[in-house]
Design a protein around this motif. Structure first.
Motif, PDB file in Angstrom:
ATOM      1  N   ASP A  22      11.760  -5.174  -5.558  1.00  0.00           N
ATOM      2  CA  ASP A  22      13.077  -4.661  -5.923  1.00  0.00           C
ATOM      3  C   ASP A  22      13.856  -4.440  -4.639  1.00  0.00           C
ATOM      4  N   LEU A  23      14.816  -5.294  -4.397  1.00  0.00           N
ATOM      5  CA  LEU A  23      15.554  -5.186  -3.145  1.00  0.00           C
ATOM      6  C   LEU A  23      16.461  -3.972  -3.130  1.00  0.00           C
ATOM      7  N   ARG A  24      16.946  -3.618  -4.298  1.00  0.00           N
ATOM      8  CA  ARG A  24      17.877  -2.501  -4.339  1.00  0.00           C
ATOM      9  C   ARG A  24      17.147  -1.198  -4.051  1.00  0.00           C
ATOM     10  N   MET A  25      15.965  -1.083  -4.627  1.00  0.00           N
ATOM     11  CA  MET A  25      15.215   0.152  -4.424  1.00  0.00           C
ATOM     12  C   MET A  25      14.339   0.085  -3.182  1.00  0.00           C
ATOM     13  N   GLY A  26      14.116  -1.082  -2.714  1.00  0.00           N
ATOM     14  CA  GLY A  26      13.202  -1.214  -1.586  1.00  0.00           C
ATOM     15  C   GLY A  26      11.775  -0.922  -1.980  1.00  0.00           C
ATOM     16  N   GLN A  27      11.394  -1.408  -3.149  1.00  0.00           N
ATOM     17  CA  GLN A  27      10.042  -1.116  -3.624  1.00  0.00           C
ATOM     18  C   GLN A  27       9.342  -2.395  -4.047  1.00  0.00           C
ATOM     19  N   LEU A  28       8.073  -2.298  -4.005  1.00  0.00           N
ATOM     20  CA  LEU A  28       7.238  -3.400  -4.476  1.00  0.00           C
ATOM     21  C   LEU A  28       6.353  -2.872  -5.586  1.00  0.00           C
ATOM     22  N   HIS A  29       6.485  -3.453  -6.745  1.00  0.00           N
ATOM     23  CA  HIS A  29       5.647  -3.033  -7.861  1.00  0.00           C
ATOM     24  C   HIS A  29       4.608  -4.118  -8.101  1.00  0.00           C
ATOM     25  N   VAL A  30       3.404  -3.712  -8.145  1.00  0.00           N
ATOM     26  CA  VAL A  30       2.320  -4.669  -8.344  1.00  0.00           C
ATOM     27  C   VAL A  30       1.659  -4.375  -9.679  1.00  0.00           C
ATOM     28  N   ASP A  31       1.643  -5.348 -10.549  1.00  0.00           N
ATOM     29  CA  ASP A  31       0.951  -5.199 -11.826  1.00  0.00           C
ATOM     30  C   ASP A  31      -0.311  -6.029 -11.782  1.00  0.00           C
ATOM     31  N   PHE A  32      -1.347  -5.419 -12.155  1.00  0.00           N
ATOM     32  CA  PHE A  32      -2.635  -6.090 -12.092  1.00  0.00           C
ATOM     33  C   PHE A  32      -2.924  -6.735 -13.438  1.00  0.00           C
ATOM     34  N   ILE A  33      -3.215  -8.003 -13.423  1.00  0.00           N
ATOM     35  CA  ILE A  33      -3.477  -8.716 -14.678  1.00  0.00           C
ATOM     36  C   ILE A  33      -4.938  -9.156 -14.744  1.00  0.00           C
ATOM     37  N   ASN A  34      -5.548  -9.297 -13.616  1.00  0.00           N
ATOM     38  CA  ASN A  34      -6.972  -9.627 -13.561  1.00  0.00           C
ATOM     39  C   ASN A  34      -7.260 -11.055 -13.975  1.00  0.00           C
TER      40      ASN A  34
ATOM     41  N   LYS B 166       0.442   2.565 -16.125  1.00  0.00           N
ATOM     42  CA  LYS B 166       0.227   3.317 -14.893  1.00  0.00           C
ATOM     43  C   LYS B 166      -1.041   2.891 -14.176  1.00  0.00           C
ATOM     44  N   LEU B 167      -2.021   2.579 -14.960  1.00  0.00           N
ATOM     45  CA  LEU B 167      -3.309   2.276 -14.338  1.00  0.00           C
ATOM     46  C   LEU B 167      -3.258   0.959 -13.569  1.00  0.00           C
ATOM     47  N   THR B 168      -2.497   0.045 -14.095  1.00  0.00           N
ATOM     48  CA  THR B 168      -2.510  -1.265 -13.449  1.00  0.00           C
ATOM     49  C   THR B 168      -1.355  -1.444 -12.497  1.00  0.00           C
ATOM     50  N   ARG B 169      -0.557  -0.429 -12.390  1.00  0.00           N
ATOM     51  CA  ARG B 169       0.630  -0.621 -11.554  1.00  0.00           C
ATOM     52  C   ARG B 169       0.499   0.163 -10.257  1.00  0.00           C
ATOM     53  N   ASP B 170       0.862  -0.494  -9.201  1.00  0.00           N
ATOM     54  CA  ASP B 170       0.996   0.179  -7.906  1.00  0.00           C
ATOM     55  C   ASP B 170       2.409  -0.022  -7.438  1.00  0.00           C
ATOM     56  N   THR B 171       2.950   1.015  -6.901  1.00  0.00           N
ATOM     57  CA  THR B 171       4.304   0.899  -6.357  1.00  0.00           C
ATOM     58  C   THR B 171       4.274   1.244  -4.888  1.00  0.00           C
ATOM     59  N   PHE B 172       4.785   0.348  -4.109  1.00  0.00           N
ATOM     60  CA  PHE B 172       4.765   0.552  -2.661  1.00  0.00           C
ATOM     61  C   PHE B 172       6.176   0.596  -2.136  1.00  0.00           C
ATOM     62  N   GLU B 173       6.250   1.165  -0.988  1.00  0.00           N
ATOM     63  CA  GLU B 173       7.519   1.080  -0.270  1.00  0.00           C
ATOM     64  C   GLU B 173       7.554  -0.309   0.370  1.00  0.00           C
ATOM     65  N   TRP B 174       8.664  -0.927   0.204  1.00  0.00           N
ATOM     66  CA  TRP B 174       8.779  -2.286   0.762  1.00  0.00           C
ATOM     67  C   TRP B 174      10.161  -2.440   1.367  1.00  0.00           C
ATOM     68  N   HIS B 175      10.211  -2.882   2.585  1.00  0.00           N
ATOM     69  CA  HIS B 175      11.483  -2.970   3.288  1.00  0.00           C
ATOM     70  C   HIS B 175      11.958  -4.410   3.307  1.00  0.00           C
ATOM     71  N   PRO B 176      12.998  -4.681   2.597  1.00  0.00           N
ATOM     72  CA  PRO B 176      13.552  -6.040   2.695  1.00  0.00           C
ATOM     73  C   PRO B 176      14.324  -6.220   3.985  1.00  0.00           C
ATOM     74  N   ASP B 177      14.414  -7.414   4.395  1.00  0.00           N
ATOM     75  CA  ASP B 177      15.196  -7.732   5.586  1.00  0.00           C
ATOM     76  C   ASP B 177      16.661  -7.432   5.309  1.00  0.00           C
ATOM     77  N   ASN B 178      17.320  -6.983   6.354  1.00  0.00           N
ATOM     78  CA  ASN B 178      18.730  -6.626   6.171  1.00  0.00           C
ATOM     79  C   ASN B 178      19.536  -7.828   5.726  1.00  0.00           C
ATOM     80  N   LEU B 179      19.237  -8.942   6.307  1.00  0.00           N
ATOM     81  CA  LEU B 179      19.986 -10.160   5.970  1.00  0.00           C
ATOM     82  C   LEU B 179      19.720 -10.577   4.525  1.00  0.00           C
ATOM     83  N   LEU B 180      18.492 -10.363   4.108  1.00  0.00           N
ATOM     84  CA  LEU B 180      18.159 -10.720   2.731  1.00  0.00           C
ATOM     85  C   LEU B 180      18.969  -9.867   1.768  1.00  0.00           C
ATOM     86  N   CYS B 181      19.087  -8.597   2.086  1.00  0.00           N
ATOM     87  CA  CYS B 181      19.902  -7.711   1.259  1.00  0.00           C
ATOM     88  C   CYS B 181      21.338  -8.201   1.239  1.00  0.00           C
ATOM     89  N   LYS B 182      21.804  -8.595   2.377  1.00  0.00           N
ATOM     90  CA  LYS B 182      23.176  -9.075   2.463  1.00  0.00           C
ATOM     91  C   LYS B 182      23.352 -10.288   1.565  1.00  0.00           C
TER      92      LYS B 182
END
Lengths: 969, 306
Positions: free
Chosen positions: B179-191, A629-645
């Motif tokens: 993750d294209l299915r979830m629409g998320q970006l997970h970043v793991d820090f390795i340093n 948890k400490l080293t992980r960040d999760t962001f919202e990320w929008h893939p391109d529609n075409l890429l999904c396709k």
């Protein structure tokens, strides 16, 4: 890649493989023509000659088989051996090549003349007879036939023995009725032809009553088709006069019809009896008139109708087989057609038959109905630029057109619809994103734009409004422009201005009286600069507008001018006021201002909405191997529609109009930003981790292993940083090598030590808070707004801001960041004092830069590629750590592994990963405990970084504890 | 009456040298198996890309068209296309049979470190030193990427594609998983600058090697560390790591001329394969069999279990 290499054995190989082409092998020269040889089947060389010397060479060097060539045969005859008479045949002079398949006398099995088809000859003879008769000098072949020896083939002999007679057909004999039927068809076939010449059959038919029932007839003979080629220059179908018919004399030959049907003539040719034929004396035909002696002239004018000629290919073979598909049509008529003809009551024209299939009726489309008021004349209306012509004239012009209502874009026309309306009609889904530029504008801007647009549309559609009466008045006013008409003109003018001019003035008022306009007095545009008086009036008008004066227009106009002029000027002023209204509105929103311009809007920058957590926390976590948890960040990320396709994945955000990370607008200079800016110098010098880091990259580039190098270099730090490092928390992850290597930098990082010390106490508590969060806090309250965290976040934001502002890659952003503090070392960070160092080769630990560095100084980003050859490597391979050290590392690692094995792994060797994961969690917790409870080296053994920091870790932890205690209290 | 459980097969290690191929194309920057493991691709520093038969060791085709050394290559699932990337900032899509350049994709601002097809070879993903990953469409004739992933704050050194995920390792010390299915970006820090990332075959874990001479096995979903493998030396060079075909072992190149092979679960060093004296630059594990390719300098070596 067609075949599997494994299944190569399954394939059958044909032929001998070509020798593999060696790339460097020179190409073989082609064998020249004169060296190419040809051998015959016996291995003898054959030589080629040119066309004039006979092609293949014959025999032995152009002789016959031997060197000597022909040798004469010697005649030897003795008593015992009488020499026989020798009949030389042509074959005696031929060799095997001549008798071969391609020689001059190929050997093959053929039928001899005796057994050859005699019938073929008969056919040929007949055909020859025909042609001979039709030839210009006829009869020559007839003589030949007479003289030629009678020789019949074996087939004919056999047939004769079986009872066949010449002139009969071959086949079973037929009964009379069948014969008669055939005759019927024959007569019918002749039926419609002009001279109805009775055939033998019809004659037979007449006598047929006397023929007994049991008499059978031989089938008719089939006449072969003459395929002799046409070699003369006569026209098709031309034949000379038949000498037999013409010169024989007598009653039968008196009439020569040059253009009768073929059947007629051929019948006579082949001597078929024409007993019933009427003969006339004299010469008749198209070319001749009717003689006085002749009693009837019924068919002197021969009707040569097209139906006598073929119009179709194919068709039934006529009775006697004389005609092919070129036979006249009567012969070809089918029997069914015939019956149909009979069934048809009315008269059929000759040559016509009933159609077998119905004629397709053509559908006729009537022309469109013209509207009642359609005028077949088009006239063009003059195009009048309303702005250039005075309103009165324009109005007059428009009223004169008549159909004012048609000017208005009629609703519902296909071309009047815009894309949105069409889309609605078609039922298409709306496109993502804003449909027009207007959607991107702010509401007030949109209103302004529309208000901008309205006046012009008003002027163009304005004249629509006046009633016919007023319009007429306007016409009159425009036409005469006399004083008498002034009143009515004024009326027209006022009526014209009434609806919208008022509105425009209102708009101008609202625009100019706004606060933004008030601020921008200086930059008003001067539209009437050429005429200073007018400009002065306009300025007055604008001033009054700014003051919110409602009748600004009337006040500013010159009362001495005529009403007409005033009306014009009024119009111009209003329009100018609307056009050159304060720039903060419609137009200005489309353009970004230059940076030196202190616009309000330009102060925001786009920044990714989600920001990474504090990097220090993460580094601390990594140090302690608390990945998760400490080293992980999760962001919202929008893939391109075409890429999904392309990935066959549904779009996770189907409605989103953007790709990548969501962005938000932030003020460029928010309060927080100012805070960070002001803080940066102090922070850089402060004992806080953020403070130390900036100095570190000055020495090493960011491509380095931050942790290890830092630790190693920690040994050589100066007393100050030594002190600082003791104070600071080990969790920050990288060693402060600061000032030793810093060199001459103008950066505020290097500051007097005293200052640092002072500030150290001030800021001591802050980093510790971070550390606590990193270590002890759960991730849920990571985002709590502790001062330090917020700060660092903003710092990051700012960094982001700068980057997006610059619009370039990370490198540039790094350079920009040079002056600001950077909390995250590996991130782009490593903000170096010398931006150009970023482009230098990264090396191992910077303490001992490998010799290659200088050489490979070009732009090397990231991990390098190994050198191409070992010899080079051996010399130049960077030796960042002595080998002894390496060994130590290894040992340690092994020990560690052993320990781990003992601890957890041994028992669950074959467990699945899930279990393993849990187990690791447990391990991590354990590690944490160990770490916090007492100073075990377990926590930091992973990277072999403990060499430098081993002692200080304990020290730091102790410190940490005390700080924590303080904080809690 | 129960039979004893059959003894589980001891996973074999590719410890025997089967073949050495002298590629004659300068230093081999990367060596890759094709989709079924029958062929291998070697990326040379002399700007050429070569296709070899693994079983016979014969050269099948040379693909030339790059302007600088080729850094990575990948073959499509149907073996009909290849993609390669180079220091000349381009990505090239090749036709395997003819050896012609199907498409030359320009857009990266720096040398392109890694390239991968997606599962259906409809997209080429390339990671460059300019910090971006570009997604190129192989279906359309457009020369613009579909999307540019510029989240990395530093050069992208490695990338892998699974069905719907994209794993990138960057020099900024972070492993990013899109993750294209979830629409998320997970970043793991390795340093530590990442040199290579891999998915495990079951898709649950990611393997990361970084310049702190450590290979880490991370849980994909949570980011927790499942294993750590050390002992090798990876400090300055961009070297590969990989998992064996059955996910039983972790392999990594090393700068000391060995390939290190650890047991995945225990983390113990199982094999230290002496490849040569120089740096083992690249390695690739056969998709189904126990076969390993290593690249050192100008040679590619094929290793097998027996």
């Amino acid at each position: 890649m067609a075949s599997d290499s494994d299944s190569d054995g399954d394939f059958v190989t044909f032929g001998t493989p070509l020798e593999p082409l060696e790339e460097d092998e020179p190409l073989r020269k082609p064998v020249p023509l004169y060296e190419q040889t040809v051998k015959d089947e016996k291995g003898r060389y054959q030589r080629f000659h040119g066309a004039f010397t006979g092609g293949f060479s014959a025999g032995y060097f152009n002789t016959v088989g031997t060197k000597e060539g022909w040798t004469p045969a010697t005649f030897v005859s003795s008593r015992q051996q009488k020499a026989g008479r020798q009949n030389a045949r042509p074959e005696d002079f031929m060799d095997e090549e001549d008798l071969g398949d391609h020689g001059i006398a190929p050997r093959q099995i053929t039928t001899t003349a005796d057994f050859a088809s005699g019938r073929k000859d008969v056919i040929r003879d007949k055909a020859r007879a025909i042609t001979s008769l039709s030839a210009p000098i006829p009869g020559d072949t007839v003589l030949e036939d007479l003289v030629a020896p009678a020789r019949s083939s074996m087939g004919v002999e056999l047939l004769r023995k079986m009872g066949w007679k010449d002139g009969q057909g071959v086949g079973p004999r037929v009964k009379r009725r069948l014969c008669k039927q055939r005759a019927d068809s024959a007569t019918r076939a002749f039926g419609s032809a002009s001279p109805p010449n009775g055939s033998s059959e019809s004659q037979d038919e007449e006598d047929g009553e006397f023929v007994p029932e049991n008499v059978t007839f031989a089938p008719k003979d089939v006449t072969p088709i003459d395929f002799t080629p046409k070699v003369d220059l006569h026209g098709l179908g031309y034949r000379g006069l038949n000498p037999l018919a013409a010169l024989r004399g007598g009653p039968g030959t008196g009439h020569i019809n040059l253009f009768t049907m073929d059947s007629d003539r051929t019948n006579s040719l082949f001597g078929e009896d024409r007993k019933g034929q009427r003969r006339r004396g004299g010469v008749a035909g198209q070319g001749f008139g009717v003689g006085a002696m002749e009693d009837d002239d019924e068919d002197i004018y021969h009707r040569d109708i097209m139906s006598n000629y073929d119009t179709v290919l194919g068709g039934e073979e006529p009775g006697n087989g004389l005609y092919g598909w070129t036979a006249p049509q009567q012969y070809n008529r089918k029997k069914k057609d015939h019956s149909k003809d009979a069934a048809y009551l009315g008269k059929i024209l000759e040559g016509f038959t009933l159609a077998s299939d119905k004629l397709e009726t053509k559908t006729i489309f009537p022309p469109p109905n013209l509207p009642r008021d359609f005028r077949p004349v088009h006239y063009f209306r003059p195009v009048v630029d309303l702005s250039s012509v005075s309103p009165m004239v324009a109005q007059a012009l428009q009223t004169s057109r008549g159909h004012m209502a048609q000017e208005e874009p009629s609703k519902g026309g296909r071309h009047q619809l815009d894309s949105a309306q069409r889309r609605e009609l078609l039922g298409e889904a709306t496109l993502q994103g804003p449909s027009s530029v207007f959607d991107l504008l702010k509401v007030e801007d949109r209103e302004r734009l529309s208000s901008l647009r309205r006046p012009s549309s008003d002027t163009s559609s304005g004249p629509r409004q006046p009633t016919p009466g007023e319009a007429r008045a306007a016409v009159v006013a425009a036409g005469v422009a006399a004083a008498a008409a002034r009143a009515s003109a004024q009326k027209a003018l006022s009526s014209r201005f009434a609806p919208h001019a008022e509105q425009q003035q209102q708009e101008a008022l609202s625009v100019w009286s706004g606060p933004t306009a008030q601020a921008q007095t200086g930059q008003t545009f001067k539209p009437f600069e050429r005429t200073p008086h007018k400009q002065a009036r306009y300025d007055l008008y604008i001033d009054q507008l700014k003051q919110g004066d409602r009748d600004a227009l009337e006040l500013s106009l010159d009362p001495t001018m005529t009403e007409w002029e005033r009306g014009r000027e009024r119009d111009e002023f209003v329009r100018a006021a609307l056009l050159y209204k304060p720039s903060s509105s419609s137009l200005s929103c489309r353009f970004t201002r230059g940076k030196q311009d202190d616009g309000v809007e330009a102060d925001t920058v786009e920044v990714t909405r989600d920001q990474e957590n504090d990097v220090d926390d993460k580094q601390a976590a990594v140090k302690m191997k608390m990945f998760g948890k400490l080293t992980r960040d999760t962001f919202e990320w929008h893939p391109d529609n075409l890429l999904c396709k392309r990935f066959n994945v549904p779009d996770p955000y189907p409605g989103s109009g953007f790709v990548g990370m969501p962005k938000v607008k932030r003020d460029k200079f928010s309060v927080f930003n100012f805070l960070t800016v002001s803080e940066s110098p102090t922070a850089s010098a402060s004992p806080a981790p953020q403070g130390v880091k900036p100095s570190e990259p000055g020495k090493r580039s960011r491509w380095d292993v931050s942790g290890q190098a830092g630790d190693k270099e920690r040994k050589e730090k100066d007393p100050v940083s030594e002190f600082l490092s003791v104070a600071r928390i080990e969790a920050s992850g990288s060693g402060p090598e600061a000032s030793t290597t810093d060199g001459p930098t103008t950066d505020p990082t290097v500051e007097p030590d005293t200052e640092q010390k002072e500030e150290e106490e001030e800021e001591e508590s802050r980093p510790s808070m971070d550390l606590f969060k990193a270590i002890f806090a759960s991730s849920s309250d990571e985002k709590s707004s502790s001062s330090s965290e917020g700060e660092s976040e903003e710092e990051e934001e700012k960094e982001e801001g700068v980057r997006s502002k610059a619009g370039t890659g990370p490198q540039i952003s790094n350079q920009l960041n040079v002056n600001t503090t950077q909390p995250a070392p590996p991130v782009s960070t490593t903000p170096s004092q010398h931006p150009d160092i970023l482009f230098k080769t990264p090396s191992g630990p910077a303490a001992a830069p490998p010799p290659r560095d200088q050489e490979m100084e070009e732009e090397e980003f990231g991990p390098r590629l190994p050198p191409p050859s070992s010899t080079l490597t051996a010399e130049r391979r960077p030796s960042p750590t002595p080998s002894a050290k390496d060994d130590k590392h290894k040992k340690k690692c092994k020990e560690k592994h052993k320990a781990k094995k003992h601890g957890k792994h041994k028992k669950d060797k074959k467990q699945k990963k899930k279990h393993k994961r849990h187990k690791h969690k447990g391990k991590q917790k354990k590690t944490k405990k160990e770490e916090s409870s007492d100073s075990s080296s377990e926590g930091s053994d992973g990277n072999g970084q403990e060499e430098g920091g081993g002692v200080s870790t304990e020290e730091l932890l102790r410190r940490l504890k005390s700080i924590r205690g303080k904080n809690l209290q | 009456m129960s039979f004893p459980q059959p003894k589980p097969e001891v996973p074999q290690l590719p410890q025997n040298l089967l073949r050495t191929i002298d590629c004659q194309q300068g230093a081999v920057r990367a060596v890759r198996f094709n989709a079924d493991g029958n062929y291998l691709l070697s990326c040379g520093s002399d700007k050429s890309l070569k296709l070899w038969s693994v079983s016979r060791g014969t050269l099948l085709k040379t693909y030339s068209g790059h302007g600088y050394e080729v850094l990575d290559a990948d073959g499509s699932y149907d073996n009909s296309q290849l993609c390669s990337c180079s220091s000349d900032k381009t990505v090239i899509l090749w036709d395997v049979a003819t050896g012609q350049v199907t498409r030359k994709l320009r857009g990266h601002a720096g040398k392109v470190n890694c390239v991968q097809f997606n599962e259906e070879a409809t997209v080429i993903l390339s990671g460059s030193i300019d910090g971006t990953v570009r997604c190129w469409d192989t279906r359309s004739r457009k020369f613009d990427p579909i999307q540019i992933l510029d989240e990395a704050q530093d050069g992208v050194s490695s990338l892998k594609v699974s069905e719907h995920e994209l794993l990138t390792g960057s020099v900024d010390g972070r492993v990013r998983r899109y993750d294209l299915r979830m629409g998320q970006l997970h970043v793991d820090f390795i340093n530590s600058p990442i040199t290579c990332v891999c998915f495990s075959a079951d898709g649950q874990c990611t393997l990361t090697s970084s310049l702190d001479s450590t290979v880490r096995l991370l849980d994909k979903s949570t980011g927790e560390m499942l294993g750590e493998y050390t002992g090798h030396k990876m400090k300055g060079y961009k070297l590969d790591c990989c998992l064996s075909s059955k996910d039983t072992h972790v392999l990594s190149c090393s700068e000391d001329g060995h390939v290190y092979c650890w047991d995945l679960v225990e983390g113990s060093l199982m094999l230290k394969l002496p490849v040569g004296k120089a740096v083992v630059q690249s390695l690739s594990f056969h998709p189904s069999e126990t076969r390993l390719l290593t690249a050192m300098e100008g040679r590619v070596q094929v290793w097998g279990a027996d």
